[in-house]
Design an enzyme around this catalytic site. Structure first.
Site, PDB file in Angstrom:
ATOM      1  N   LYS A 109       0.840  -1.213   0.000  1.00  0.00           N
ATOM      2  CA  LYS A 109       0.000   0.000   0.000  1.00  0.00           C
ATOM      3  C   LYS A 109       0.871   1.258   0.000  1.00  0.00           C
ATOM      4  N   GLY A 169      -4.903 -11.825  -9.803  1.00  0.00           N
ATOM      5  CA  GLY A 169      -5.597 -11.731  -8.512  1.00  0.00           C
ATOM      6  C   GLY A 169      -5.168 -10.463  -7.794  1.00  0.00           C
ATOM      7  N   ILE A 185      -2.590  -9.660  -5.833  1.00  0.00           N
ATOM      8  CA  ILE A 185      -1.198  -9.194  -5.927  1.00  0.00           C
ATOM      9  C   ILE A 185      -0.872  -8.748  -7.347  1.00  0.00           C
ATOM     10  N   VAL A 201      -0.062 -19.827 -17.917  1.00  0.00           N
ATOM     11  CA  VAL A 201       1.387 -19.776 -18.161  1.00  0.00           C
ATOM     12  C   VAL A 201       1.964 -21.144 -17.820  1.00  0.00           C
ATOM     13  N   VAL A 208       0.322 -16.354  -8.044  1.00  0.00           N
ATOM     14  CA  VAL A 208      -0.735 -17.342  -8.310  1.00  0.00           C
ATOM     15  C   VAL A 208      -1.321 -17.895  -7.013  1.00  0.00           C
ATOM     16  N   GLY A 209      -1.241 -17.124  -5.952  1.00  0.00           N
ATOM     17  CA  GLY A 209      -1.792 -17.566  -4.674  1.00  0.00           C
ATOM     18  C   GLY A 209      -0.688 -17.876  -3.669  1.00  0.00           C
ATOM     19  N   ARG A 210      -1.097 -18.290  -2.475  1.00  0.00           N
ATOM     20  CA  ARG A 210      -0.136 -18.542  -1.400  1.00  0.00           C
ATOM     21  C   ARG A 210      -0.403 -19.913  -0.788  1.00  0.00           C
ATOM     22  N   HIS A 212     -23.625  15.601   2.397  1.00  0.00           N
ATOM     23  CA  HIS A 212     -23.573  15.950   0.977  1.00  0.00           C
ATOM     24  C   HIS A 212     -22.530  17.033   0.759  1.00  0.00           C
TER      25      HIS A 212
HETATM   26  P1  FAD Z   1       1.707 -14.084   8.530  1.00  0.00           P
HETATM   27  O1  FAD Z   1       1.503 -12.645   8.380  1.00  0.00           O
HETATM   28  O2  FAD Z   1       2.231 -14.852   7.366  1.00  0.00           O
HETATM   29  O3  FAD Z   1       2.656 -14.273   9.791  1.00  0.00           O
HETATM   30  C1  FAD Z   1       3.162 -15.518  10.147  1.00  0.00           C
HETATM   31  C2  FAD Z   1       4.424 -15.303  10.947  1.00  0.00           C
HETATM   32  O4  FAD Z   1       4.843 -16.560  11.463  1.00  0.00           O
HETATM   33  C3  FAD Z   1       5.587 -14.790  10.099  1.00  0.00           C
HETATM   34  O5  FAD Z   1       6.151 -13.654  10.693  1.00  0.00           O
HETATM   35  C4  FAD Z   1       6.577 -15.960  10.067  1.00  0.00           C
HETATM   36  O6  FAD Z   1       7.933 -15.523  10.038  1.00  0.00           O
HETATM   37  C5  FAD Z   1       6.247 -16.650  11.383  1.00  0.00           C
HETATM   38  N1  FAD Z   1       6.612 -18.073  11.395  1.00  0.00           N
HETATM   39  C6  FAD Z   1       6.348 -19.016  10.444  1.00  0.00           C
HETATM   40  N2  FAD Z   1       6.811 -20.208  10.839  1.00  0.00           N
HETATM   41  C7  FAD Z   1       7.377 -20.028  12.057  1.00  0.00           C
HETATM   42  C8  FAD Z   1       8.031 -20.894  12.982  1.00  0.00           C
HETATM   43  N3  FAD Z   1       8.181 -22.182  12.749  1.00  0.00           N
HETATM   44  N4  FAD Z   1       8.515 -20.352  14.135  1.00  0.00           N
HETATM   45  C9  FAD Z   1       8.367 -19.040  14.422  1.00  0.00           C
HETATM   46  N5  FAD Z   1       7.748 -18.169  13.566  1.00  0.00           N
HETATM   47  C10 FAD Z   1       7.250 -18.670  12.424  1.00  0.00           C
HETATM   48  N6  FAD Z   1      -4.193  -8.856   3.425  1.00  0.00           N
HETATM   49  C11 FAD Z   1      -5.081  -7.870   3.668  1.00  0.00           C
HETATM   50  O7  FAD Z   1      -6.007  -8.068   4.463  1.00  0.00           O
HETATM   51  N7  FAD Z   1      -4.982  -6.643   3.059  1.00  0.00           N
HETATM   52  C12 FAD Z   1      -3.993  -6.375   2.179  1.00  0.00           C
HETATM   53  O8  FAD Z   1      -3.924  -5.276   1.646  1.00  0.00           O
HETATM   54  C13 FAD Z   1      -3.045  -7.392   1.896  1.00  0.00           C
HETATM   55  N8  FAD Z   1      -2.042  -7.159   1.043  1.00  0.00           N
HETATM   56  C14 FAD Z   1      -1.117  -8.135   0.822  1.00  0.00           C
HETATM   57  C15 FAD Z   1      -0.092  -7.867  -0.095  1.00  0.00           C
HETATM   58  C16 FAD Z   1       0.847  -8.839  -0.365  1.00  0.00           C
HETATM   59  C17 FAD Z   1       1.965  -8.542  -1.340  1.00  0.00           C
HETATM   60  C18 FAD Z   1       0.788 -10.089   0.305  1.00  0.00           C
HETATM   61  C19 FAD Z   1       1.833 -11.143   0.048  1.00  0.00           C
HETATM   62  C20 FAD Z   1      -0.218 -10.368   1.199  1.00  0.00           C
HETATM   63  C21 FAD Z   1      -1.195  -9.390   1.461  1.00  0.00           C
HETATM   64  N9  FAD Z   1      -2.251  -9.619   2.334  1.00  0.00           N
HETATM   65  C22 FAD Z   1      -3.174  -8.642   2.559  1.00  0.00           C
HETATM   66  C23 FAD Z   1      -2.402 -10.907   3.035  1.00  0.00           C
HETATM   67  C24 FAD Z   1      -1.904 -10.796   4.490  1.00  0.00           C
HETATM   68  O9  FAD Z   1      -0.572 -10.346   4.500  1.00  0.00           O
HETATM   69  C25 FAD Z   1      -2.003 -12.151   5.166  1.00  0.00           C
HETATM   70  O10 FAD Z   1      -3.320 -12.647   5.044  1.00  0.00           O
HETATM   71  C26 FAD Z   1      -1.664 -12.019   6.652  1.00  0.00           C
HETATM   72  O11 FAD Z   1      -0.348 -11.540   6.829  1.00  0.00           O
HETATM   73  C27 FAD Z   1      -1.809 -13.386   7.346  1.00  0.00           C
HETATM   74  O12 FAD Z   1      -1.524 -13.231   8.697  1.00  0.00           O
HETATM   75  P2  FAD Z   1      -0.985 -14.442   9.588  1.00  0.00           P
HETATM   76  O13 FAD Z   1      -0.764 -13.861  10.936  1.00  0.00           O
HETATM   77  O14 FAD Z   1      -1.878 -15.591   9.436  1.00  0.00           O
HETATM   78  O15 FAD Z   1       0.391 -14.873   8.941  1.00  0.00           O
HETATM   79  P1  NAD Z   2      -5.011 -14.778  -5.833  1.00  0.00           P
HETATM   80  O1  NAD Z   2      -5.591 -16.065  -5.448  1.00  0.00           O
HETATM   81  O2  NAD Z   2      -5.686 -13.518  -5.438  1.00  0.00           O
HETATM   82  O3  NAD Z   2      -4.830 -14.729  -7.423  1.00  0.00           O
HETATM   83  C1  NAD Z   2      -4.073 -15.690  -8.117  1.00  0.00           C
HETATM   84  C2  NAD Z   2      -4.548 -15.714  -9.563  1.00  0.00           C
HETATM   85  O4  NAD Z   2      -3.612 -16.477 -10.329  1.00  0.00           O
HETATM   86  C3  NAD Z   2      -5.904 -16.377  -9.731  1.00  0.00           C
HETATM   87  O5  NAD Z   2      -6.763 -15.478 -10.392  1.00  0.00           O
HETATM   88  C4  NAD Z   2      -5.601 -17.633 -10.546  1.00  0.00           C
HETATM   89  O6  NAD Z   2      -6.635 -17.976 -11.421  1.00  0.00           O
HETATM   90  C5  NAD Z   2      -4.334 -17.217 -11.298  1.00  0.00           C
HETATM   91  N1  NAD Z   2      -3.450 -18.323 -11.748  1.00  0.00           N
HETATM   92  C6  NAD Z   2      -3.076 -19.420 -11.041  1.00  0.00           C
HETATM   93  N2  NAD Z   2      -2.214 -20.176 -11.776  1.00  0.00           N
HETATM   94  C7  NAD Z   2      -2.044 -19.548 -12.966  1.00  0.00           C
HETATM   95  C8  NAD Z   2      -1.269 -19.828 -14.140  1.00  0.00           C
HETATM   96  N3  NAD Z   2      -0.473 -20.908 -14.245  1.00  0.00           N
HETATM   97  N4  NAD Z   2      -1.337 -18.962 -15.190  1.00  0.00           N
HETATM   98  C9  NAD Z   2      -2.132 -17.849 -15.096  1.00  0.00           C
HETATM   99  N5  NAD Z   2      -2.882 -17.540 -14.014  1.00  0.00           N
HETATM  100  C10 NAD Z   2      -2.836 -18.366 -12.959  1.00  0.00           C
HETATM  101  O7  NAD Z   2      -3.503 -14.817  -5.284  1.00  0.00           O
HETATM  102  P2  NAD Z   2      -2.398 -13.682  -5.172  1.00  0.00           P
HETATM  103  O8  NAD Z   2      -2.698 -12.527  -6.051  1.00  0.00           O
HETATM  104  O9  NAD Z   2      -1.101 -14.397  -5.307  1.00  0.00           O
HETATM  105  O10 NAD Z   2      -2.546 -13.230  -3.673  1.00  0.00           O
HETATM  106  C11 NAD Z   2      -2.417 -14.193  -2.612  1.00  0.00           C
HETATM  107  C12 NAD Z   2      -3.333 -13.854  -1.491  1.00  0.00           C
HETATM  108  O11 NAD Z   2      -2.810 -12.751  -0.747  1.00  0.00           O
HETATM  109  C13 NAD Z   2      -4.700 -13.395  -1.941  1.00  0.00           C
HETATM  110  O12 NAD Z   2      -5.558 -14.487  -2.168  1.00  0.00           O
HETATM  111  C14 NAD Z   2      -5.155 -12.569  -0.800  1.00  0.00           C
HETATM  112  O13 NAD Z   2      -5.723 -13.439   0.149  1.00  0.00           O
HETATM  113  C15 NAD Z   2      -3.873 -11.969  -0.251  1.00  0.00           C
HETATM  114  N6  NAD Z   2      -3.734 -10.564  -0.701  1.00  0.00           N
HETATM  115  C16 NAD Z   2      -4.702  -9.669  -0.356  1.00  0.00           C
HETATM  116  C17 NAD Z   2      -4.598  -8.358  -0.774  1.00  0.00           C
HETATM  117  C18 NAD Z   2      -5.669  -7.389  -0.372  1.00  0.00           C
HETATM  118  O14 NAD Z   2      -6.434  -7.693   0.538  1.00  0.00           O
HETATM  119  N7  NAD Z   2      -5.745  -6.216  -1.001  1.00  0.00           N
HETATM  120  C19 NAD Z   2      -3.536  -7.947  -1.552  1.00  0.00           C
HETATM  121  C20 NAD Z   2      -2.579  -8.880  -1.899  1.00  0.00           C
HETATM  122  C21 NAD Z   2      -2.687 -10.196  -1.468  1.00  0.00           C
END
Ligand code: FAD
Ligand code: NAD
Length: 469
Positions: free
Chosen positions: A54, A192, A194, A247, A279-281, A453
């Site tokens: 952000k 998606g 990201i 892809v 492509v997801g997490r 408004h």
């Molecule tokens: P995490 O945030 O993944 O935290 C897990 C923690 O556990 C990490 O710090 C890791 O180091 C630690 N850990 C793992 N294994 C161990 C271990 N064995 N011992 C000790 N520590 C460990 N979500 C939103 O709601 N809004 C957004 O705008 C948004 N934007 C995003 C943008 C990107 C680029 C990405 C990648 C994700 C985004 N997300 C967003 C998703 C959001 O970041 C995650 O859903 C959220 O961080 C999940 O929280 P969590 O606490 O479950 O795990």
């Molecule tokens: P996503 O699930 O949002 O999107 C992944 C996309 O990749 C899907 O639309 C899927 O159809 C496509 N895909 C998968 N395999 C493919 C292939 N081989 N070729 C072409 N397309 C393919 O996942 P993301 O964008 O990686 O984000 C991961 C997660 O992180 C999100 O699901 C979301 O939960 C979280 N996130 C949230 C925010 C937010 O809240 N603003 C921002 C970033 C990430």
């Protein structure tokens, strides 16, 4: 040497799930430890997710605004230059500040922070391999016992088979948050959250961005009309889209990356400077000793929990990205509070019908509750009210006309079911709809609420008034 410690609650992971849980537990009087393998607190959200993305969206939005859209307001700016290093340094400072705040907050509440990698042992025990530079790390391993353990280890980027990240030209989201220069061209695999957000950042900064998405629409979980409007708006900003395109291969050939994709027209190859694979997490379930504790996983590879967030092992709980549901920070934090409150005998729960999703592009897309498509599929009789921002006085003043608000309500009862917004301030406007859904309100309740408004919120009121027979 092994040191033994005993706590009421040990939280593994300090993301928005783990640190919120640790804080709530301490507030409720539990002797709490939070184990984090990274040197910084805050997890993915603060370090390489929500916050840095952000920060870059805000900065790149200001840059492209100064370059392209202020002229419409009668403001001419000459010689707008990008200092990418300064933009990145600002993003890093935002992250550092927030991660330090988490540490200060937990210290203030008396939570013991342990930096090391945790692994479950049988019984309610956790072994921690301490980070070398942690205080007390001389004892390389710690054995901690607790009355309860909460797993909040989150998730990591999923890799596509045959497309390994190299951290330079083929990167995951973390790599794409720190490019040292604007790529001339960037292919984004996955349309998606990201792909759209980070694709927007680099497109605004001057990269030629192509998004390749295997589904027929971008932002797959969003309302179809929202998705189509978003794609049109982003295409106007220069992002190219290839839908129904999977892809299959990515190869680095000297300075370029060749991306091979298949769609109905056959196979095609795009040559670009860098590739972002989004492509997801995948949940981080490996290497935390789930087998030692006898914890069961679901078919989606995530930990199964009951309504109190307890896993199949008594006394061990799990929340956040590691369990089912959308991988979102606010969902993880809500589960954290609910899980700890359940442990304390309080009525903790999460209303999953009122979990908001936001895509922070321009325009923003925000949604709560089922989409029109989902309601049709479930054969629910519903009413729909739509109000375009082109009819909003405030949107006209701002010059932000793209988008609309869609309100879906139950035909018989009038109950608000879903709200889908694409347009200016959608991420903020949606909060009112989330509140209404959470309270079980009728669409009419929003319609009868007098909004200031001129505000963007009036569009929500108008759509709510229109959502009736
Ligand atoms: P995490 O945030 O993944 O935290 C897990 C923690 O556990 C990490 O710090 C890791 O180091 C630690 N850990 C793992 N294994 C161990 C271990 N064995 N011992 C000790 N520590 C460990 N979500 C939103 O709601 N809004 C957004 O705008 C948004 N934007 C995003 C943008 C990107 C680029 C990405 C990648 C994700 C985004 N997300 C967003 C998703 C959001 O970041 C995650 O859903 C959220 O961080 C999940 O929280 P969590 O606490 O479950 O795990
Ligand atoms: P996503 O699930 O949002 O999107 C992944 C996309 O990749 C899907 O639309 C899927 O159809 C496509 N895909 C998968 N395999 C493919 C292939 N081989 N070729 C072409 N397309 C393919 O996942 P993301 O964008 O990686 O984000 C991961 C997660 O992180 C999100 O699901 C979301 O939960 C979280 N996130 C949230 C925010 C937010 O809240 N603003 C921002 C970033 C990430």
């Amino acid at each position: 040497m092994t040191v033994k410690d005993k706590y009421d609650l040990v939280v593994i992971g300090a993301g928005p799930g783990g640190y919120v849980a640790a804080a709530r537990a301490a507030q409720l009087g539990m002797k709490t430890a939070c184990i984090e393998k990274d040197d910084r607190m805050g997890g993915v959200c603060l370090n390489c997710g929500c916050i840095p993305s952000k920060a870059l969206l805000d900065s790149s939005g200001k840059y492209s605004g100064a370059k392209n859209s202020f002229a419409g307001h009668g403001i001419k700016i000459k010689g707008v230059d990008l200092d990418l290093a300064a933009m990145m340094a600002r993003k890093d400072a935002v992250v550092t500040g927030l991660t330090q705040n988490v540490r200060t907050m937990l210290n203030g509440l008396g939570v013991t922070i342990i930096h090391g990698t945790a692994r479950l042992k049988s019984g309610l025990k956790v072994e921690v391999v301490m980070n070398p530079e942690s205080p007390g790390a001389k004892a390389q391993k710690k054995l901690i016992t607790a009355d309860r353990i909460l797993i909040a280890t989150g998730s990591a980027p999923a890799e596509v088979e045959g497309i390994p990240f190299d951290g330079k030209k083929i990167v995951d989201s973390t790599g794409a948050l720190s490019f040292d220069r604007v790529p001339g061209s960037l292919a984004v695999v996955g349309g998606g959250y990201i792909g759209l957000e980070l694709g927007s950042v680099w497109a605004r900064l001057g990269s030629r961005v192509t998004v390749l998405e295997m589904l027929p629409q971008i932002a797959g979980a969003m309302d179809g009309q929202v998705s189509r409007t978003l794609m049109r708006s982003l295409a106007k900003q220069g992002i190219e889209f290839m839908l129904n395109t999977r892809v299959s291969k990515v190869e680095v050939k000297r300075t370029k990356v060749w991306v091979t994709a298949q769609n109905r027209a056959g196979e095609s190859t795009i040559k670009c400077d860098r590739v972002l694979v989004a492509v997801g997490r995948r949940p981080l379930t490996k290497e935390i000793g789930l087998d030692h504790a006898g914890i069961k996983l679901g078919g989606d590879g995530r930990i199964i929990v009951d309504e109190t967030f307890q896993t199949s092992a008594k006394g061990i709980y799990a929340i956040g990205d590691i369990i089912a549901g959308p991988m979102l920070a606010h969902k993880a934090s809500a589960e954290a509070r609910a899980a700890v409150e359940c442990m304390a005998g309080l009525p903790g729960e999460v209303n999953y019908d009122a979990i908001v999703s936001v895509v922070y592009t321009k325009p923003e897309a925000a949604s709560v509750g089922p989409t029109e498509e989902a309601l049709r599929k479930k054969k629910v009789d519903f009413c729909k009210g739509v109000y375009p921002f082109s009819a909003s006085g405030r949107a006209r003043c701002a010059g932000d006309l793209d988008g609309f608000v869609k309100v879906l309500s139950h035909k018989k009862t009038g109950r608000l079911l879903g709200v889908h917004i694409i347009g200016p301030s959608a991420s903020e406007m949606i909060a009112e709809a989330v509140f209404a859904v959470n309270m079980g309100a009728a669409a009419e309740d929003i319609g009868l609420t007098v909004h200031g408004h001129p505000t963007f919120g009036e569009a929500l009121q108008e759509a709510a008034m229109a959502a009736r027979d």
